[in-house]
Design an enzyme around this catalytic site. Structure first.
Site, PDB file in Angstrom:
ATOM      1  N   THR A 101      -9.218   3.062   2.657  1.00  0.00           N
ATOM      2  CA  THR A 101      -9.116   3.029   4.115  1.00  0.00           C
ATOM      3  C   THR A 101     -10.465   3.307   4.792  1.00  0.00           C
ATOM      4  OG1 THR A 101      -8.265   4.360   5.956  1.00  0.00           O
ATOM      5  CG2 THR A 101      -8.299   5.430   3.851  1.00  0.00           C
ATOM      6  N   ASP A 102     -10.598   2.838   6.027  1.00  0.00           N
ATOM      7  CA  ASP A 102     -11.820   3.143   6.783  1.00  0.00           C
ATOM      8  C   ASP A 102     -11.846   4.605   7.235  1.00  0.00           C
ATOM      9  OD1 ASP A 102      -9.839   2.963   8.730  1.00  0.00           O
ATOM     10  OD2 ASP A 102     -10.953   1.637  10.070  1.00  0.00           O
ATOM     11  N   GLU A 103     -10.694   5.294   7.085  1.00  0.00           N
ATOM     12  CA  GLU A 103     -10.650   6.699   7.530  1.00  0.00           C
ATOM     13  C   GLU A 103     -11.565   7.601   6.703  1.00  0.00           C
ATOM     14  OE1 GLU A 103      -7.127   8.546   8.755  1.00  0.00           O
ATOM     15  OE2 GLU A 103      -6.052   6.696   9.159  1.00  0.00           O
TER      16      GLU A 103
ATOM     17  N   TYR B 214      -5.237  13.443   4.652  1.00  0.00           N
ATOM     18  CA  TYR B 214      -4.997  12.100   4.086  1.00  0.00           C
ATOM     19  C   TYR B 214      -6.325  11.430   3.760  1.00  0.00           C
ATOM     20  CZ  TYR B 214      -4.512   6.993   4.310  1.00  0.00           C
ATOM     21  OH  TYR B 214      -4.634   5.636   4.068  1.00  0.00           O
TER      22      TYR B 214
ATOM     23  N   LYS C 211      -8.014  10.182   0.110  1.00  0.00           N
ATOM     24  CA  LYS C 211      -8.428   8.790  -0.157  1.00  0.00           C
ATOM     25  C   LYS C 211      -9.931   8.757  -0.496  1.00  0.00           C
ATOM     26  CE  LYS C 211      -6.279   5.519   0.086  1.00  0.00           C
ATOM     27  NZ  LYS C 211      -5.440   4.836  -0.937  1.00  0.00           N
TER      28      LYS C 211
HETATM   29  N1  LIG Z   1      -1.358   1.173   6.432  1.00  0.00           N
HETATM   30  C1  LIG Z   1      -2.648   1.017   6.750  1.00  0.00           C
HETATM   31  O1  LIG Z   1      -2.983   0.735   7.898  1.00  0.00           O
HETATM   32  C2  LIG Z   1      -3.709   1.154   5.679  1.00  0.00           C
HETATM   33  C3  LIG Z   1      -5.028   0.846   5.997  1.00  0.00           C
HETATM   34  C4  LIG Z   1      -6.003   0.913   4.989  1.00  0.00           C
HETATM   35  C5  LIG Z   1      -5.648   1.309   3.710  1.00  0.00           C
HETATM   36  N2  LIG Z   1      -4.366   1.633   3.446  1.00  0.00           N
HETATM   37  C6  LIG Z   1      -4.013   2.004   2.059  1.00  0.00           C
HETATM   38  O2  LIG Z   1      -3.175   0.976   1.551  1.00  0.00           O
HETATM   39  C7  LIG Z   1      -2.247   1.504   0.622  1.00  0.00           C
HETATM   40  C8  LIG Z   1      -0.846   1.119   1.027  1.00  0.00           C
HETATM   41  O3  LIG Z   1      -0.583   1.648   2.324  1.00  0.00           O
HETATM   42  P1  LIG Z   1       0.833   1.436   3.015  1.00  0.00           P
HETATM   43  O4  LIG Z   1       0.643   1.554   4.468  1.00  0.00           O
HETATM   44  O5  LIG Z   1       1.472   0.226   2.457  1.00  0.00           O
HETATM   45  O6  LIG Z   1       1.613   2.714   2.477  1.00  0.00           O
HETATM   46  P2  LIG Z   1       3.173   2.986   2.415  1.00  0.00           P
HETATM   47  O7  LIG Z   1       3.328   4.441   2.653  1.00  0.00           O
HETATM   48  O8  LIG Z   1       3.940   2.039   3.257  1.00  0.00           O
HETATM   49  O9  LIG Z   1       3.551   2.656   0.892  1.00  0.00           O
HETATM   50  C9  LIG Z   1       3.111   3.426  -0.174  1.00  0.00           C
HETATM   51  C10 LIG Z   1       3.929   3.065  -1.405  1.00  0.00           C
HETATM   52  O10 LIG Z   1       3.421   3.816  -2.501  1.00  0.00           O
HETATM   53  C11 LIG Z   1       4.510   4.385  -3.213  1.00  0.00           C
HETATM   54  N3  LIG Z   1       4.052   5.637  -3.828  1.00  0.00           N
HETATM   55  C12 LIG Z   1       3.633   6.769  -3.206  1.00  0.00           C
HETATM   56  N4  LIG Z   1       3.277   7.697  -4.102  1.00  0.00           N
HETATM   57  C13 LIG Z   1       3.473   7.142  -5.334  1.00  0.00           C
HETATM   58  C14 LIG Z   1       3.295   7.591  -6.661  1.00  0.00           C
HETATM   59  N5  LIG Z   1       2.850   8.836  -6.914  1.00  0.00           N
HETATM   60  N6  LIG Z   1       3.571   6.757  -7.676  1.00  0.00           N
HETATM   61  C15 LIG Z   1       4.008   5.491  -7.440  1.00  0.00           C
HETATM   62  N7  LIG Z   1       4.228   5.013  -6.197  1.00  0.00           N
HETATM   63  C16 LIG Z   1       3.962   5.829  -5.155  1.00  0.00           C
HETATM   64  C17 LIG Z   1       5.598   4.624  -2.178  1.00  0.00           C
HETATM   65  O11 LIG Z   1       6.872   4.707  -2.775  1.00  0.00           O
HETATM   66  C18 LIG Z   1       5.422   3.403  -1.274  1.00  0.00           C
HETATM   67  O12 LIG Z   1       6.191   2.311  -1.743  1.00  0.00           O
HETATM   68  C19 LIG Z   1      -2.490   3.020   0.618  1.00  0.00           C
HETATM   69  O13 LIG Z   1      -3.303   3.322  -0.477  1.00  0.00           O
HETATM   70  C20 LIG Z   1      -3.219   3.283   1.916  1.00  0.00           C
HETATM   71  O14 LIG Z   1      -4.067   4.398   1.808  1.00  0.00           O
HETATM   72  C21 LIG Z   1      -3.380   1.563   4.391  1.00  0.00           C
END
Ligand SMILES: NC(=O)c1ccc[n+]([C@@H]2O[C@H](COP(=O)([O-])OP(=O)(O)OC[C@H]3O[C@@H](n4cnc5c(N)ncnc54)[C@H](O)[C@@H]3O)[C@@H](O)[C@H]2O)c1
Length: 312
Positions: free
Chosen positions: A121-123, A148, A152
């Site tokens: 993430t950009d965070e 968070y 990351k």
């Molecule tokens: N949502 C955003 O805007 C955004 C932006 C940049 C990066 N990200 C990154 O992208 C990735 C996905 O984000 P998202 O928004 O889809 O998240 P989300 O919370 O919707 O989904 C996360 C998934 O990971 C699974 N999970 C969590 N812990 C786990 C573990 N220990 N073992 C196996 N599975 C596990 C959960 O069951 C869920 O299905 C993350 O790594 C997040 O940091 C998200």
């Protein structure tokens, strides 16, 4: 290609599965997900017709990850605890999944010699001043401001250290705020759409002027595919669609699209340590890998609203 996708039942991971199979229907994907509260089985509807399998497991379970990884060509790690507010209340699960979990996947990747992509993430770069044209680049220093983001950032450091120490085939991408179908209702855009459709109050932190760099989830998925295919191992790529917008503006855009009044907005006490502005410069992935985003914010928001209307 045979890919192990971790966290594929969540928001971005499930969109990645649909995106990938839509373009490469003969490929094989294993989805490894712990099915936390953030996962939704409805996100997986439609995948049965493909070469798709599911393993319920925790990425911190080294033995299970080791078994799942054996025959794949690449691993893409989406699995994480992702909601900043939850990390402020209790960050234990964040440390477990986002740091210990990533370490466990890296160990498996190292043992089995696999290509690995870490979705970040950009965070991790912290917050930019509101009144400036500064943007994050791949050279920006890490300054995570909430638990968070700190977990990351730790994962990114671990991934880089494994590249440096063991020479494993890794890439990292740091993306801005995603929106689109299949996102949990705890997040700003789905919550706004859902509450507005029910004519319920829409809580907005502080004065709503926090700027995020928004990207439609399919654009994020296409960028990850580009990195998997053309990315240089050891490199980091920022993913963004020049989508800077204050939260208040995006909420008002949604209300306009839905024909709902702005007095549904309810300003609430700001999140502690709330980052003011994120903005990223994605010129590296554009210039070096030839990637570009396809969706404007208004197109993406319309598609997102359509999705939640259907879901109702
Ligand atoms: N949502 C955003 O805007 C955004 C932006 C940049 C990066 N990200 C990154 O992208 C990735 C996905 O984000 P998202 O928004 O889809 O998240 P989300 O919370 O919707 O989904 C996360 C998934 O990971 C699974 N999970 C969590 N812990 C786990 C573990 N220990 N073992 C196996 N599975 C596990 C959960 O069951 C869920 O299905 C993350 O790594 C997040 O940091 C998200």
């Amino acid at each position: 290609m045979k890919i192990l996708v971790t966290g594929g039942a969540g928001f971005i991971g499930s969109n990645f599965l649909h995106y990938w199979f839509g373009r490469h229907p003969k490929d094989e994907i294993i989805n490894f997900d712990f099915m936390t509260y953030a996962a939704d089985p409805r996100n997986l509807v439609g995948l049965e017709k493909y070469n798709y399998s599911f393993i319920k497991g925790d990425i911190a379970d080294r033995e299970l990850v080791g078994k799942a990884i054996k025959d794949v060509d690449a691993v893409v790690n989406f699995a994480a605890e992702s909601h900043v507010d939850n990390s402020i209340n209790d960050s234990s699960r964040f440390v477990h999944s986002n740091i210990v979990g990533v370490h466990s996947v890296l160990e498996a990747v190292r043992r089995h010699g696999k290509r690995f992509h870490q979705v970040s993430t950009d965070e991790v770069y912290g917050s930019l001043p509101l009144e400036s044209s500064l943007r994050f680049t791949e050279e920006s220093g890490y300054r995570p401001m909430n638990p968070y983001a700190a977990t990351k950032a730790s994962a990114d450091h671990l991934v880089r250290s494994y590249f440096n120490t063991y020479g494993i085939d890794v890439t990292i991408s740091n993306c801005g705020n995603n929106y689109g179908p299949r996102q949990h209702l705890e997040k700003l855009i789905p919550k706004t759409i859902s509450n507005a459709m029910k004519e319920q109050k829409i809580p907005l932190y502080g004065n709503g002027m926090q700027v995020r760099d928004w990207i439609y989830v399919d654009d994020h998925c296409s960028a990850i595919e580009t990195i998997l295919r053309k990315g240089v191992v050891g490199e980091t790529y920022l993913i963004g669609a020049d989508g800077e917008m204050p939260n208040i503006k995006i909420v008002k855009l949604i209300l306009r699209e839905l024909g709902k009044p702005e007095n549904l907005i309810e300003y609430i006490k700001d999140r502690p340590g709330h980052d003011v502005r994120y903005a990223l410069d994605a010129s590296k992935i554009r210039k070096e890998l030839g990637w570009s985003s396809k969706y404007s914010i208004s197109e993406g928001i319309k598609a997102t609203i359509d999705w939640y209307r259907e879901l109702k």
